[in-house]
Design an enzyme around this catalytic site. Structure first.
Site, PDB file in Angstrom:
ATOM      1  N   LYS A  38      -2.981  -9.779  -7.072  1.00 18.31           N
ATOM      2  CA  LYS A  38      -2.668 -11.220  -7.032  1.00 18.31           C
ATOM      3  C   LYS A  38      -3.928 -12.046  -6.762  1.00 18.31           C
ATOM      4  CE  LYS A  38       0.328 -10.635  -3.656  1.00 18.31           C
ATOM      5  NZ  LYS A  38       0.191  -9.161  -3.498  1.00 18.31           N
ATOM      6  N   ARG A  60       7.672 -15.099  -0.073  1.00 14.51           N
ATOM      7  CA  ARG A  60       7.826 -13.656   0.120  1.00 14.51           C
ATOM      8  C   ARG A  60       9.222 -13.276   0.561  1.00 14.51           C
ATOM      9  NH1 ARG A  60       2.126 -12.331   1.155  1.00 14.51           N
ATOM     10  NH2 ARG A  60       1.994 -10.108   1.321  1.00 14.51           N
ATOM     11  N   ARG A 115     -11.041  -1.888  -1.089  1.00 16.05           N
ATOM     12  CA  ARG A 115     -11.215  -3.349  -1.209  1.00 16.05           C
ATOM     13  C   ARG A 115     -12.213  -3.868  -0.180  1.00 16.05           C
ATOM     14  NH1 ARG A 115      -6.183  -7.241  -1.092  1.00 16.05           N
ATOM     15  NH2 ARG A 115      -5.680  -6.095   0.792  1.00 16.05           N
ATOM     16  N   ARG A 137     -10.440  -5.316   5.303  1.00 18.02           N
ATOM     17  CA  ARG A 137      -9.303  -5.878   6.026  1.00 18.02           C
ATOM     18  C   ARG A 137      -8.671  -4.856   6.962  1.00 18.02           C
ATOM     19  NH1 ARG A 137      -5.711  -9.200   1.738  1.00 18.02           N
ATOM     20  NH2 ARG A 137      -4.059  -8.218   2.959  1.00 18.02           N
ATOM     21  N   ARG A 173       3.508  -2.129   4.626  1.00 14.67           N
ATOM     22  CA  ARG A 173       3.496  -3.359   3.805  1.00 14.67           C
ATOM     23  C   ARG A 173       4.282  -3.143   2.510  1.00 14.67           C
ATOM     24  NH1 ARG A 173      -2.694  -4.296   3.340  1.00 14.67           N
ATOM     25  NH2 ARG A 173      -2.127  -5.889   1.839  1.00 14.67           N
TER      26      ARG A 173
END
Ligand code: AP5
Length: 207
Positions: free
Chosen positions: A14, A89, A123, A152, A163
């Site tokens: 996203k 969400r 990431r 992160r 998640r």
């Protein structure tokens, strides 16, 4: 006017697509996750509150998130459209958003969950919203703004698994919600970033 929601599991891409859409169409990228991370970095009360949920991969309570987005959408730069990344969400967030603005495209980035752990483990993120993957870029500074890249906290494997579970339970009902409004468009998030963006552009330009 292009008003976009980007839907998709953690690691679907996203943020990566939002960055390209922002550059191509000149509309702001609003990421609720980025807003919370900025508040955590700034050590605000909101940051402390949000962190307690984010660190375990749970959602921040709806009322907090809705207020943030409602306020942000009133800003001048949203008059020509916007990209919502990570919001809504939950059905309750979507219903609140319906009262604030119409939406043109809900772009659902479909990705196999088997790809997600590796994508998120590699990431590297910047505070400006840019994201990179260590397999493609090994630098420590952001190519857009020069900021220092970081990993992160919620990208650890165990947190990612939660998640994904939270996404399945609380966010996937939005697919039917927007399908019934005839504004849901699926794109393939399993191929590379550029290929996915080609699909997104075709969709927005109506080809
Ligand atoms: P948020 O920041 O929104 O995280 P997320 O939805 O879990 O999504 P990610 O940012 O992890 O993934 P992405 O889909 O943007 O993928 P990316 O492009 O970075 O939310 C974090 C937390 O904040 C939540 O858990 C919650 O606690 C809270 N929160 C936020 N919004 C909330 C809300 N509305 N309500 C309640 N709580 C909320 O890509 C990932 C990696 O893969 C990158 O390294 C990238 O380079 C790579 N990559 C991307 N696309 C591709 C591709 N096509 N091929 C190969 N690699 C790719």
């Amino acid at each position: 006017m292009i008003r976009i929601i980007l839907l998709g599991a953690p690691g679907a891409g996203k943020g990566s697509q939002a960055s390209l859409i922002k550059d191509k169409y000149g509309i702001p990228h609003i990421s609720t996750g980025d807003v919370f991370r900025q508040n955590i970095a700034d050590k605000t009360e909101l940051g402390k509150y949000a962190q307690s949920f984010m660190d375990i991969g749970e959602l921040v309570p709806d009322d907090v998130v809705i207020d943030i987005v409602a306020e942000r959408l009133q800003k001048e730069d949203c008059k020509g459209g916007f990209i919502l990344d990570g919001f809504p969400r939950t059905i309750s967030q979507a219903q609140s958003l319906d009262k604030i603005t119409a939406i043109d495209y809900v772009i659902n980035i479909q990705v196999d969950f088997s790809l997600v752990i590796d994508r998120l483990a590699g990431r590297r993120a910047c505070n400006c919203g840019e994201v990179y993957h260590t397999s493609l870029y090994q630098g420590v500074f952001c190519k857009r703004c020069g900021g220092l890249l970081y990993q992160r906290e919620d990208d650890k494997e165990l947190t990612v698994k939660n998640r994904l579970a939270v996404y399945e339970k609380q966010t996937t009902p939005l697919i039917e919600y927007y399908k019934s409004q005839n504004i849901l468009f699926n794109v393939d998030g399993n191929s590379n970033v550029e290929k996915t963006f080609e699909e997104v552009q075709r969709l927005i330009s109506g080809n």
